[in-house]
Design an enzyme around this catalytic site. Structure first.
Site, PDB file in Angstrom:
ATOM      1  N   GLU A   1     -79.059 -28.692  40.582  1.00 11.08           N
ATOM      2  CA  GLU A   1     -79.110 -28.655  39.138  1.00 11.08           C
ATOM      3  C   GLU A   1     -77.903 -28.123  38.206  1.00 11.08           C
ATOM      4  O   GLU A   1     -77.619 -26.454  38.481  1.00 11.08           O
ATOM      5  CB  GLU A   1     -80.209 -28.807  38.226  1.00 11.08           C
ATOM      6  CG  GLU A   1     -79.920 -28.536  36.715  1.00 11.08           C
ATOM      7  CD  GLU A   1     -81.318 -27.634  36.267  1.00 11.08           C
ATOM      8  OE1 GLU A   1     -82.644 -28.344  36.566  1.00 11.08           O
ATOM      9  OE2 GLU A   1     -81.128 -27.854  35.040  1.00 11.08           O
TER      10      GLU A   1
ATOM     11  N   GLU B   1     -75.406 -25.957  27.598  1.00 13.65           N
ATOM     12  CA  GLU B   1     -77.324 -26.159  27.471  1.00 13.65           C
ATOM     13  C   GLU B   1     -77.176 -25.237  26.637  1.00 13.65           C
ATOM     14  O   GLU B   1     -77.148 -24.299  26.977  1.00 13.65           O
ATOM     15  CB  GLU B   1     -78.469 -26.107  28.434  1.00 13.65           C
ATOM     16  CG  GLU B   1     -79.817 -25.492  28.349  1.00 13.65           C
ATOM     17  CD  GLU B   1     -80.531 -25.586  29.978  1.00 13.65           C
ATOM     18  OE1 GLU B   1     -80.152 -24.983  31.128  1.00 13.65           O
ATOM     19  OE2 GLU B   1     -81.278 -25.335  29.317  1.00 13.65           O
TER      20      GLU B   1
END
Ligand SMILES: *[C@@H]1O[C@H](CO)[C@@H](O)[C@H](O)[C@H]1NC(C)=O
Ligand SMILES: *[C@@H]1O[C@H](CO)[C@@H](O)[C@H](O)[C@H]1NC(C)=O
Length: 341
Positions: free
Chosen positions: A159, A164
């Protein structure tokens, strides 16, 4: 990192070595150490790139699946199907922009507020990704991300979190890798961001991953009021690097046929292959954009309450305050993916 002895010499076995031999031994040791250092640094020499995929315009959402299963990260969210997203106008386009938003009109929601999570149909093992981002989602209870992963093969195929954040998101963009065992960033790196953690293996970090954070203008209101900016990701065997450019400072070669990261200066985040075999840890990745609500990161008391002073309990707030989600949207100009020649 394994440190091998210089081969063929041992000072202990040759106590009476001649000055010439000693000089040779010292030289060999120095050369060997130097060789180790050179070997340890990844080879980021330029690759030629050519355009592979373009995501933009009014048909952009045809290039993505709408993920509408239950949120794997325990958010107070209901990810909309394509039909629901269209009915509630949670995804919309113009010729030059694409918007993904949280439902900011339904007064009270039970079991989670509607939001969107889209995953590209095309998948990537490597490449140069250019994200033109006009607006990042903000607001109490939000946990937005723009990332790459292989859902069914998480975490073995890795990932990469390019953007974010959570809640008001003014603490700077968090860029992270999440992997299986054998991937560490406890090595020499060249980046302008601040390293928060070095261990990418999720099993030894309670899934925190290895994270680099940018300055306050790399996400949230400061980013949005600047008209957004450009994030670029280079994913190659030598490493994973992320650059951020405010729109006014974007390199001119971004619109060329073959952008060249070697001309872009120090990246915001550098995840070199020194102690992480990038090619085996990152494979078959979709591009994902989503806005989770509450969940494992957004609702953490040290984020929701302590860092951002958001009111009450996260699910109660999300359920009952639709107008608080008016700024909870992603707006993209385009996404372009280049492949190495
Ligand atoms: C849907 O949302 C977009 C973006 O916010 C907006 O411009 C458009 O007017 C909305 N459409 C409708 C039918 O409400
Ligand atoms: C990539 O993932 C998709 C979806 O899970 C799967 O169908 C496909 O076989 C995978 N490809 C490879 C090379 O693993």
């Amino acid at each position: 990192m394994q440190r091998s002895q210089p081969r063929g010499y041992s000072l202990h076995q040759r106590p009476t070595a001649s000055p010439t031999l000693l000089t040779a031994i010292v030289l060999a040791t120095i050369i060997s150490k130097f060789a180790q250092v050179v070997k340890a640094n990844p080879n980021y020499s330029p690759l030629g790139y050519q355009l592979l995929d373009t995501y933009e315009g009014t048909s952009i959402f045809d290039q993505f699946y709408y993920f509408s299963d239950e949120d794997p990260t325990k958010g107070f969210v209901r990810y909309a199907t394509k039909e629901t997203a269209q009915d509630l106008n949670l995804t919309s386009t113009t010729d030059t922009t694409a918007i993904l938003r949280v439902d900011s009109s339904t007064p009270a929601t039970a079991g989670g507020r509607h939001s969107v999570r889209i995953e590209s149909k095309n998948r990537y093992d490597s490449g140069l990704f250019i994200f033109d981002i006009i607006h990042t989602p903000v607001g109490c209870g939000t946990w937005p991300a723009l990332w790459l992963t292989d859902g069914p093969k998480w975490p073995s195929n890795g990932e990469i979190d390019i953007l974010e954040s959570h809640n008001h998101g003014s603490h700077g963009n968090e860029m992270s890798l999440h992997t299986t065992a054998g991937c560490s960033m406890d090595v020499a790196r060249m980046h302008s961001g601040t390293t928060l953690s070095d261990t990418c293996d999720i099993s030894s970090t309670a899934n925190a991953g290895c994270t680099v954070v940018g300055g306050p203008a790399t996400y949230g209101e400061a980013f949005n009021s600047n008209g957004g900016g450009i994030y670029t990701l280079e994913l190659r065997d030598a490493g994973i690097r992320i650059w951020f450019f405010p729109r006014s400072l974007a390199p001119s070669d971004l619109n060329n046929a073959s952008p060249d990261p070697s001309t872009w200066g120090t990246p915001l985040a550098d995840f070199p292959s020194t102690n992480c075999d990038i090619a085996s840890h990152f494979r078959n990745l979709s591009i994902i954009a989503n806005i989770d609500l509450c969940g494992e990161l957004g609702a953490l008391p040290r984020h929701y309450t302590e860092m951002y002073n958001c009111p009450g309990s996260c699910p109660d707030f999300v359920a009952n305050n639709p107008s608080s989600f008016e700024e909870a949207y992603w707006e993209f100009g385009s996404i372009k993916v280049y492949k190495a020649l």
